[in-house]
Write a protein that holds these residues in place. Structure first.
Motif, PDB file in Angstrom:
ATOM      1  N   GLU A  39       1.089  -1.310   0.117  1.00 46.96           N
ATOM      2  CA  GLU A  39       0.131   0.054   0.057  1.00 46.96           C
ATOM      3  C   GLU A  39       0.949   1.257  -0.090  1.00 46.96           C
ATOM      4  N   GLN A  40       1.991   1.274   0.695  1.00 45.28           N
ATOM      5  CA  GLN A  40       2.911   2.327   0.746  1.00 45.28           C
ATOM      6  C   GLN A  40       3.553   2.573  -0.745  1.00 45.28           C
ATOM      7  N   ARG A  41       3.862   1.590  -1.300  1.00 41.02           N
ATOM      8  CA  ARG A  41       4.298   1.834  -2.822  1.00 41.02           C
ATOM      9  C   ARG A  41       3.325   2.472  -3.503  1.00 41.02           C
ATOM     10  N   PHE A  42       1.924   1.605  -3.458  1.00 41.65           N
ATOM     11  CA  PHE A  42       1.118   2.197  -4.231  1.00 41.65           C
ATOM     12  C   PHE A  42       0.892   3.661  -3.988  1.00 41.65           C
ATOM     13  N   VAL A  43       0.743   4.099  -2.759  1.00 42.35           N
ATOM     14  CA  VAL A  43       0.532   5.590  -2.562  1.00 42.35           C
ATOM     15  C   VAL A  43       1.622   6.500  -2.938  1.00 42.35           C
ATOM     16  N   ASN A  44       2.765   5.995  -2.817  1.00 42.44           N
ATOM     17  CA  ASN A  44       4.145   6.915  -3.283  1.00 42.44           C
ATOM     18  C   ASN A  44       4.615   6.803  -4.533  1.00 42.44           C
ATOM     19  N   THR A  45       3.896   6.063  -5.505  1.00 43.45           N
ATOM     20  CA  THR A  45       4.298   6.262  -6.945  1.00 43.45           C
ATOM     21  C   THR A  45       3.947   7.704  -7.298  1.00 43.45           C
ATOM     22  N   GLY A  46       3.058   8.340  -6.918  1.00 46.97           N
ATOM     23  CA  GLY A  46       2.879   9.803  -7.463  1.00 46.97           C
ATOM     24  C   GLY A  46       1.689   9.770  -8.750  1.00 46.97           C
ATOM     25  N   LEU A  47       1.496   8.504  -8.809  1.00 47.97           N
ATOM     26  CA  LEU A  47       0.515   8.298 -10.065  1.00 47.97           C
ATOM     27  C   LEU A  47      -1.043   8.075  -9.377  1.00 47.97           C
ATOM     28  N   SER A  48      -0.941   7.453  -8.379  1.00 48.44           N
ATOM     29  CA  SER A  48      -2.119   6.939  -7.873  1.00 48.44           C
ATOM     30  C   SER A  48      -3.208   8.327  -7.043  1.00 48.44           C
ATOM     31  N   HIS A  49      -4.383   8.294  -7.517  1.00 50.91           N
ATOM     32  CA  HIS A  49      -5.143   9.431  -7.039  1.00 50.91           C
ATOM     33  C   HIS A  49      -6.624   9.277  -6.701  1.00 50.91           C
ATOM     34  N   ILE A  50      -7.039  10.151  -6.224  1.00 49.99           N
ATOM     35  CA  ILE A  50      -8.622   9.952  -6.156  1.00 49.99           C
ATOM     36  C   ILE A  50      -9.431  10.672  -7.099  1.00 49.99           C
ATOM     37  N   ASP A  51     -10.087  10.265  -7.871  1.00 47.36           N
ATOM     38  CA  ASP A  51     -10.763  11.086  -9.117  1.00 47.36           C
ATOM     39  C   ASP A  51     -11.253  12.278  -8.775  1.00 47.36           C
ATOM     40  N   PHE A  52     -12.249  12.472  -7.455  1.00 53.43           N
ATOM     41  CA  PHE A  52     -13.014  13.691  -6.729  1.00 53.43           C
ATOM     42  C   PHE A  52     -12.839  13.492  -5.244  1.00 53.43           C
ATOM     43  N   LEU A  53     -12.305  14.405  -4.938  1.00 48.53           N
ATOM     44  CA  LEU A  53     -12.324  14.568  -3.289  1.00 48.53           C
ATOM     45  C   LEU A  53     -13.079  15.625  -2.622  1.00 48.53           C
ATOM     46  N   ILE A  54     -14.300  15.295  -2.004  1.00 46.92           N
ATOM     47  CA  ILE A  54     -15.001  16.606  -1.317  1.00 46.92           C
ATOM     48  C   ILE A  54     -14.165  16.729   0.025  1.00 46.92           C
ATOM     49  N   PHE A  55     -14.004  17.943   0.256  1.00 50.35           N
ATOM     50  CA  PHE A  55     -13.247  18.254   1.392  1.00 50.35           C
ATOM     51  C   PHE A  55     -13.700  19.650   2.158  1.00 50.35           C
ATOM     52  N   ASN A  56     -13.653  19.802   3.598  1.00 46.56           N
ATOM     53  CA  ASN A  56     -13.923  20.990   4.318  1.00 46.56           C
ATOM     54  C   ASN A  56     -12.951  22.054   4.181  1.00 46.56           C
ATOM     55  N   LYS A  57     -13.515  23.225   3.319  1.00 49.12           N
ATOM     56  CA  LYS A  57     -12.783  24.262   3.146  1.00 49.12           C
ATOM     57  C   LYS A  57     -11.932  24.859   4.262  1.00 49.12           C
ATOM     58  N   VAL A  58     -12.602  24.874   5.399  1.00 48.96           N
ATOM     59  CA  VAL A  58     -12.184  25.585   6.676  1.00 48.96           C
ATOM     60  C   VAL A  58     -10.986  24.756   7.074  1.00 48.96           C
ATOM     61  N   SER A  59     -11.502  23.397   7.393  1.00 46.81           N
ATOM     62  CA  SER A  59     -10.432  22.627   8.377  1.00 46.81           C
ATOM     63  C   SER A  59      -9.700  22.094   7.534  1.00 46.81           C
ATOM     64  N   LYS A  60      -9.871  21.794   6.090  1.00 47.37           N
ATOM     65  CA  LYS A  60      -9.176  21.177   5.065  1.00 47.37           C
ATOM     66  C   LYS A  60      -9.261  19.556   5.349  1.00 47.37           C
ATOM     67  N   PRO A  62     -10.294  15.795   4.526  1.00 48.89           N
ATOM     68  CA  PRO A  62     -11.254  15.399   3.437  1.00 48.89           C
ATOM     69  C   PRO A  62     -12.332  14.693   3.908  1.00 48.89           C
ATOM     70  N   MET A  63     -13.612  14.638   3.269  1.00 50.52           N
ATOM     71  CA  MET A  63     -14.684  14.103   3.701  1.00 50.52           C
ATOM     72  C   MET A  63     -15.276  13.093   2.910  1.00 50.52           C
ATOM     73  N   LEU A  64     -14.972  12.961   1.578  1.00 48.46           N
ATOM     74  CA  LEU A  64     -15.660  12.048   0.814  1.00 48.46           C
ATOM     75  C   LEU A  64     -14.810  11.740  -0.397  1.00 48.46           C
ATOM     76  N   PRO A  97     -14.575   7.920   4.002  1.00 49.83           N
ATOM     77  CA  PRO A  97     -15.648   7.317   2.995  1.00 49.83           C
ATOM     78  C   PRO A  97     -15.588   7.120   1.379  1.00 49.83           C
ATOM     79  N   LEU A  98     -15.992   6.520   0.907  1.00 45.74           N
ATOM     80  CA  LEU A  98     -15.816   6.196  -0.561  1.00 45.74           C
ATOM     81  C   LEU A  98     -16.883   5.757  -1.374  1.00 45.74           C
TER      82      LEU A  98
END
Length: 121
Positions: A39-60, A62-64, A97-98
């Protein structure tokens, strides 16, 4: 999908929520201590991403996480399906959540509305 997400965020009345596209996992999960080596290798490739991330603009916070999956590209037995399983597990471990939408699906607006209601309740 981006336009649909923006519309639903406006409609929910919570002005503190925002959305970004293609959020790198590497920037989202700086603490990899809860991940195994694969999982660490997967995350640190620099290519893996979330298509869309909903986040709280105040606290930053991630929400969904929202993923849009191509029907043929993400079907069982493919390399992408294996990467999806890794991503699903990482998000679960970190409590983010996803929701996944298929490119040949329907009812996206209603599903998205329900998920937004869940994260803002």
């Amino acid at each position: 999908m981006y336009a649909l997400i923006q519309d639903e965020l406006k409609n929910c009345g919570n002005v503190a929520l925002g959305v970004v596209c293609h959020q790198p996992l590497q920037l989202l999960f700086r603490d990899c201590s809860r991940m195994n080596a694969e999982e660490q290798r997967f995350v640190n490739t620099g290519l893996s991403h979330i298509d869309f991330l909903i986040f709280n603009k105040v606290s930053k916070e991630p929400m969904l996480a929202i993923e849009v999956d191509g029907f043929h590209y993400h079907k069982d037995g493919t390399k992408q399906a294996e990467r999806d399983k890794l991503k699903n597990h990482i998000l679960e471990v970190y409590g983010l959540p996803l929701v996944r939408f298929s490119t040949n699906g329907s009812g996206e607006k209603e599903k998205l509305r329900e998920k937004i209601a869940e994260i803002t309740a």
